[in-house]
Design an enzyme around this catalytic site. Structure first.
Site, PDB file in Angstrom:
ATOM      1  N   LYS A   8      46.322 -29.558  -1.292  1.00 23.11           N
ATOM      2  CA  LYS A   8      47.054 -28.846  -0.248  1.00 23.11           C
ATOM      3  C   LYS A   8      48.508 -28.801  -0.680  1.00 23.11           C
ATOM      4  O   LYS A   8      49.203 -29.821  -0.697  1.00 23.11           O
ATOM      5  CB  LYS A   8      46.903 -29.569   1.099  1.00 23.11           C
ATOM      6  CG  LYS A   8      47.553 -28.828   2.248  1.00 23.11           C
ATOM      7  CD  LYS A   8      47.152 -29.451   3.568  1.00 23.11           C
ATOM      8  CE  LYS A   8      47.644 -28.694   4.776  1.00 23.11           C
ATOM      9  NZ  LYS A   8      48.976 -28.209   4.762  1.00 23.11           N
ATOM     10  N   CYS A  58      86.070 -40.004  10.184  1.00 23.24           N
ATOM     11  CA  CYS A  58      87.436 -40.426   9.878  1.00 23.24           C
ATOM     12  C   CYS A  58      88.300 -39.169   9.879  1.00 23.24           C
ATOM     13  O   CYS A  58      88.059 -38.252   9.105  1.00 23.24           O
ATOM     14  CB  CYS A  58      87.485 -41.117   8.516  1.00 23.24           C
ATOM     15  SG  CYS A  58      89.186 -41.296   7.925  1.00 23.24           S
ATOM     16  N   TYR A 109      43.124 -18.163  -2.050  1.00 21.23           N
ATOM     17  CA  TYR A 109      42.215 -17.483  -1.122  1.00 21.23           C
ATOM     18  C   TYR A 109      42.227 -15.996  -1.417  1.00 21.23           C
ATOM     19  O   TYR A 109      43.301 -15.412  -1.585  1.00 21.23           O
ATOM     20  CB  TYR A 109      42.705 -17.746   0.309  1.00 21.23           C
ATOM     21  CG  TYR A 109      41.764 -17.367   1.427  1.00 21.23           C
ATOM     22  CD1 TYR A 109      40.376 -17.390   1.265  1.00 21.23           C
ATOM     23  CD2 TYR A 109      42.272 -17.008   2.677  1.00 21.23           C
ATOM     24  CE1 TYR A 109      39.536 -17.066   2.324  1.00 21.23           C
ATOM     25  CE2 TYR A 109      41.436 -16.682   3.741  1.00 21.23           C
ATOM     26  CZ  TYR A 109      40.073 -16.708   3.550  1.00 21.23           C
ATOM     27  OH  TYR A 109      39.246 -16.390   4.591  1.00 21.23           O
ATOM     28  N   CYS A 166      87.910 -46.584   9.742  1.00 16.52           N
ATOM     29  CA  CYS A 166      87.332 -46.108   8.487  1.00 16.52           C
ATOM     30  C   CYS A 166      87.298 -47.226   7.445  1.00 16.52           C
ATOM     31  O   CYS A 166      88.337 -47.842   7.176  1.00 16.52           O
ATOM     32  CB  CYS A 166      88.154 -44.936   7.970  1.00 16.52           C
ATOM     33  SG  CYS A 166      87.597 -44.363   6.365  1.00 16.52           S
ATOM     34  N   CYS A 177      89.921 -46.179   4.546  1.00 16.88           N
ATOM     35  CA  CYS A 177      91.372 -46.036   4.692  1.00 16.88           C
ATOM     36  C   CYS A 177      91.914 -46.680   5.965  1.00 16.88           C
ATOM     37  O   CYS A 177      93.115 -46.647   6.207  1.00 16.88           O
ATOM     38  CB  CYS A 177      91.771 -44.560   4.636  1.00 16.88           C
ATOM     39  SG  CYS A 177      91.239 -43.631   6.076  1.00 16.88           S
ATOM     40  N   CYS A 219      92.408 -40.106   2.897  1.00 21.46           N
ATOM     41  CA  CYS A 219      91.215 -40.964   2.799  1.00 21.46           C
ATOM     42  C   CYS A 219      90.499 -40.649   1.473  1.00 21.46           C
ATOM     43  O   CYS A 219      90.090 -39.499   1.260  1.00 21.46           O
ATOM     44  CB  CYS A 219      90.308 -40.694   3.998  1.00 21.46           C
ATOM     45  SG  CYS A 219      88.821 -41.686   4.001  1.00 21.46           S
ATOM     46  N   LYS A 234      45.185 -34.941   5.331  1.00 15.04           N
ATOM     47  CA  LYS A 234      46.588 -35.130   4.939  1.00 15.04           C
ATOM     48  C   LYS A 234      46.871 -36.584   4.552  1.00 15.04           C
ATOM     49  O   LYS A 234      46.379 -37.510   5.213  1.00 15.04           O
ATOM     50  CB  LYS A 234      47.513 -34.676   6.064  1.00 15.04           C
ATOM     51  CG  LYS A 234      47.500 -33.144   6.174  1.00 15.04           C
ATOM     52  CD  LYS A 234      48.314 -32.638   7.323  1.00 15.04           C
ATOM     53  CE  LYS A 234      49.747 -32.383   6.979  1.00 15.04           C
ATOM     54  NZ  LYS A 234      50.461 -31.713   8.071  1.00 15.04           N
ATOM     55  N   GLU A 236      40.379 -28.756  -2.968  1.00 14.21           N
ATOM     56  CA  GLU A 236      41.627 -28.288  -3.592  1.00 14.21           C
ATOM     57  C   GLU A 236      42.782 -29.163  -3.133  1.00 14.21           C
ATOM     58  O   GLU A 236      42.669 -29.860  -2.125  1.00 14.21           O
ATOM     59  CB  GLU A 236      41.940 -26.849  -3.124  1.00 14.21           C
ATOM     60  CG  GLU A 236      40.874 -25.868  -3.469  1.00 14.21           C
ATOM     61  CD  GLU A 236      41.054 -24.536  -2.730  1.00 14.21           C
ATOM     62  OE1 GLU A 236      42.155 -24.274  -2.222  1.00 14.21           O
ATOM     63  OE2 GLU A 236      40.070 -23.797  -2.669  1.00 14.21           O
ATOM     64  N   ASP A 261      52.404 -28.004  -0.532  1.00 11.65           N
ATOM     65  CA  ASP A 261      53.331 -28.062   0.604  1.00 11.65           C
ATOM     66  C   ASP A 261      54.497 -27.105   0.394  1.00 11.65           C
ATOM     67  O   ASP A 261      55.570 -27.483  -0.058  1.00 11.65           O
ATOM     68  CB  ASP A 261      53.829 -29.503   0.771  1.00 11.65           C
ATOM     69  CG  ASP A 261      54.458 -29.709   2.140  1.00 11.65           C
ATOM     70  OD1 ASP A 261      54.297 -28.830   3.009  1.00 11.65           O
ATOM     71  OD2 ASP A 261      55.101 -30.749   2.335  1.00 11.65           O
TER      72      ASP A 261
HETATM   73  S1  IVH Z   1      43.433 -22.272   2.812  1.00  7.83           S
HETATM   74  C1  IVH Z   1      42.046 -19.679   6.301  1.00  7.83           C
HETATM   75  N1  IVH Z   1      44.107 -23.781   0.801  1.00  7.83           N
HETATM   76  O1  IVH Z   1      48.206 -25.152   4.433  1.00  7.83           O
HETATM   77  C2  IVH Z   1      42.500 -20.781   5.442  1.00  7.83           C
HETATM   78  N2  IVH Z   1      45.664 -23.493   2.559  1.00  7.83           N
HETATM   79  O2  IVH Z   1      48.201 -26.230   7.141  1.00  7.83           O
HETATM   80  C3  IVH Z   1      43.689 -20.439   4.688  1.00  7.83           C
HETATM   81  N3  IVH Z   1      47.808 -24.634   2.164  1.00  7.83           N
HETATM   82  O3  IVH Z   1      48.651 -22.105   6.121  1.00  7.83           O
HETATM   83  C4  IVH Z   1      44.362 -21.589   4.093  1.00  7.83           C
HETATM   84  N4  IVH Z   1      47.304 -25.493   0.214  1.00  7.83           N
HETATM   85  O4  IVH Z   1      49.881 -22.457   3.884  1.00  7.83           O
HETATM   86  C5  IVH Z   1      44.478 -23.262   1.980  1.00  7.83           C
HETATM   87  N5  IVH Z   1      44.587 -25.071  -1.075  1.00  7.83           N
HETATM   88  C6  IVH Z   1      44.947 -24.549   0.092  1.00  7.83           C
HETATM   89  C7  IVH Z   1      46.219 -24.795   0.644  1.00  7.83           C
HETATM   90  C8  IVH Z   1      46.545 -24.254   1.890  1.00  7.83           C
HETATM   91  C9  IVH Z   1      48.227 -25.366   1.136  1.00  7.83           C
HETATM   92  C10 IVH Z   1      48.609 -24.353   3.370  1.00  7.83           C
HETATM   93  C11 IVH Z   1      48.560 -22.934   3.863  1.00  7.83           C
HETATM   94  C12 IVH Z   1      48.070 -23.043   5.278  1.00  7.83           C
HETATM   95  C13 IVH Z   1      48.465 -24.447   5.620  1.00  7.83           C
HETATM   96  C14 IVH Z   1      47.676 -25.008   6.771  1.00  7.83           C
END
Ligand code: IVH
Length: 677
Positions: free
Chosen positions: A119, A425, A227, A407, A410, A431, A313, A117, A121
């Site tokens: 990740k 400044c 999840y 500055c 000015c 200014c 990451k 999946e 942010d």
């Molecule tokens: S699974 C027990 N899946 O990343 C596992 N987390 O650095 C539960 N996050 O706290 C997390 N995308 O906030 C999972 N596809 C994804 C995610 C994900 C982002 C975040 C989540 C977690 C943090 C960990």
């Protein structure tokens, strides 16, 4: 000579202590303040180093170490109900190395399927549904307990309030602020002189902790869920559970694949490493999860992370280039920001030519100067950063940087307040970027809210010499505006209507609009409650001001300095003449009169001759408003009521002591004089 202790001292043990402290501080900045000062990469590397050291020194084990618990976003006075999670909310083990991903995969059972999946942010959320109804929405908190932010979550369009199958389940996912909304929000904050969010994650987190669901709704959060938890869940694998959740109406990403073996996993990573840049929300890696639930249970958990999942990451993109020149920008509050002008490089799909150098200390710490080779990075933050000098040991030298002293706009000598990183400044009256900034702030939505007078129009009118201060806004004529090519009749009408309407904006917002340093929206409200008119506020003492909640020494000093500057008093006078609201309603209708408390605690010297009243009358007025008359100028004098032909000795002394001269008209306004003048 070495003493006994230094021989047995071990720097690695000290490092453990130092790293724990540093990482806890960063956790607080990241999760509570939403303003991290370290990159994610650096944080992860330091965490990794701490883990390694703790393994080597098991006698230093500490259950409170940041390696043993997730960073907490709980605050003492969050205003939300704190709820205990049914299942702890964990973090993910992470790595920046593909080799480590391969190692992790190799340790899994040979037949393990991997659900890959993105990740996302943002910040994690746990959504509780009872009999199909959303009942709680809990932040991660400290992993054990979190804040219930359900009212805010209910503003997010893609999170269902009910599910048809009446299930009692928990779904976890990520709350995100799309890039476009993030940029819009930061633009607004810039105009309001509020600190900018460094990235969408911090913005989403700050937003979700607001006590105002309408503002949350306005900012436009979104979510992806990843999840499912609960008893008697459908399916025996993670991927199928996500698909079931999708059928029930939950926001599940399409970027989810079940992969078999290293090659398929790497292909997923390679594809999204490029493609993620086209997504409307921020992502910082890939999450790999063992798909089969029985296998997940078998693998289990550490104190902080599941063993059945890992995050890969993406490294922030880095490039080497030459720092050609350091130039300086003057911000609208007078802050001087040094800017690195670079030989152009390609970073994350854009050409980078400039990067912020923040302040003088930042430059000195990096030890850089013009002509150096530097590393530039573009990570979670959108603004590129210089992260290091490319060290060249043969040619290493100390920075000989000469930070500017005056500055660039000015010419005023710069000042640096003790404890602040920035040079500034101090000329906030003439200014150019500062006056324009003050005007932009003045007309902004949360201040005077003058429609049609945006940044561009202010720039234009400033260049044409029609605006010199915020007061000039009220002197603009239809002709001034309509003759501008870009405006015309209709816009001129709109702007003038907006200006007229702004005269009814309440006193506390006008106070915010004045742009006194550090007097934000909320502080202005609190001050206006205690000082219901500008006439009272301008004579407030430091003691009176610091007695107000949220007003510390610095804010009090800024307010006093503002009203001590005769040029500001002139602006206030013009606003008053224009009919801008400078007192709260009760103050306007009730207490204005020929006696009052406006001069309580003031010692005033009268000098010169006057047009409207005799000296004796003025003496009486001073007393009737709580002030004290005095015949000689001293450091105790609050101000001089100065008429025509003021005594030269008194004028000289006033100049020496920096005491304000107040004209007859200003004085009458100050005491809200009602009658003929
Ligand atoms: S699974 C027990 N899946 O990343 C596992 N987390 O650095 C539960 N996050 O706290 C997390 N995308 O906030 C999972 N596809 C994804 C995610 C994900 C982002 C975040 C989540 C977690 C943090 C960990």
């Amino acid at each position: 000579m070495m003493d006994l202790f230094s021989e047995i001292e071990n720097p690695e043990r000290d490092e453990i202590i130092a790293l724990r402290k540093e990482l806890e501080e960063q956790n607080y900045k990241y999760y509570v303040l939403n303003a991290p000062t370290m990159s994610d990469r650096e944080f992860d590397e330091k965490m990794r180093r701490l883990q390694d050291l703790e393994k080597r020194y098991p006698d230093m084990d500490d259950p409170k170490s940041p390696t043993k618990h997730v960073g907490s976003d709980l605050t003492k006075k969050s205003g939300f109900a704190t709820i205990t999670h049914r299942y702890p909310m964990l973090s993910l083990a992470n790595t920046y190395s593909r080799e480590e991903v391969v190692d992790w995969l190799n340790k899994l059972p040979a037949d393990a399927e991997i659900c890959c999946e993105l990740k996302y942010d943002g910040l994690s959320i746990s959504l509780w549904y009872e009999d199909g109804q959303l009942t709680h929405a809990v932040t991660r908190g400290d992993g054990t307990r979190g804040d219930d932010v359900i009212d805010n979550i209910k503003t997010i369009a893609n999170i269902p309030w009910t599910i048809d199958n009446k299930a009692s389940i928990e779904l976890r996912g990520e709350i995100l602020l799309p890039w476009a909304n993030f940029e819009k929000l930061n633009k607004e904050r810039e105009a309001q002189e509020e600190p900018l969010f460094a990235n969408p994650r911090n913005a989403a987190s700050g937003t979700l902790k607001l006590q105002d669901p309408r503002e949350v709704a306005r900012r436009g959060l979104t979510s992806y869920l990843y999840y499912m938890l609960g008893d008697n869940l459908p399916e025996d694998n993670h991927f199928d559970r996500l698909q079931a959740a999708k059928r029930w109406g939950f926001p599940i990403s399409d970027a989810v694949r079940v992969c078999h073996g290293i090659d398929e996993v790497m292909a997923f990573i390679n594809y999204w490493d490029v493609e993620r840049k086209n997504l409307p929300v921020a992502t910082d890696g890939i999450v790999l999860k063992v798909n089969n639930i029985a296998q997940q249970t078998e693998l289990g958990y550490t104190a902080k992370t599941p063993r059945w999942a890992i995050a890969y990451k993406f490294a922030a993109e880095r490039q080497q280039t030459t720092l050609r020149k350091i130039t300086y920008q003057v911000g609208r509050t007078g802050v001087i920001t040094p800017v690195a002008n670079l030989d152009p490089i390609q970073l994350s799909g854009t050409v980078v030519q400039r990067a912020t150098l923040h302040n003088e200390d930042f430059i000195r710490q990096l030890g850089i100067e013009e002509g150096d080779q530097v590393w530039v990075e573009k990570g979670g933050e959108i603004i590129p950063k210089i992260v290091a000098k490319v060290t060249n040991s043969l040619n290493s030298k100390l920075s000989t940087l000469n930070f500017i002293k005056t500055c660039p706009e000015c010419g005023t000598p710069l000042v640096r307040v003790e404890g602040e990183a920035a040079w500034r400044c101090p000329n906030d009256i003439t200014c150019p970027p500062q006056i324009k900034g003050k005007m932009e702030h003045f007309v902004s939505r949360k201040a005077m809210n003058i429609d049609g007078l945006g940044e561009e129009t202010i720039d234009l009118l400033f260049e044409q010499n029609l605006l010199h201060s915020i007061a000039d806004i009220y002197h603009l004529t239809h002709e001034d505006l309509a003759k501008q090519e870009r405006l015309g009749n209709k816009s001129a009408d709109n702007i003038l209507a907006g200006i007229e309407k702004s005269k009814t904006v309440p006193w506390h917002r006008v106070l915010f609009a004045l742009g006194i340093r550090m007097v934000g929206e909320t502080t202005a409200k609190k001050i206006a409650r205690v000082f219901p008119s500008i006439d009272q506020l301008q004579w407030a003492t430091k003691e009176q001001l610091t007695a107000i909640e949220d007003v510390g020494d610095q804010i009090a000093e800024n307010i006093i300095a503002y009203f001590n500057d005769i040029r500001n008093l002139d602006i206030v006078r013009q606003l008053q003449e224009a009919g801008v609201t400078l007192a709260s309603e009760s103050e306007n209708s009730g207490t204005a009169g020929n006696s009052g408390s406006q001069l309580v605690g003031k010692t005033i010297v009268i000098s010169g001759t006057f047009e409207h009243h005799s000296r004796e009358e003025y003496k009486e007025m001073i007393e009737a408003h709580g002030g004290k008359n005095s015949g000689s100028v001293s450091s105790k004098t609050s101000f001089i009521l100065a008429g025509e032909n003021m005594g030269p000795e008194k004028r000289k002394k006033a100049e020496q002591l920096g005491i304000a001269l107040v004209s007859e008209d200003e004085f009458l306004q100050m005491i809200n004089y009602v009658g003929e003048s």
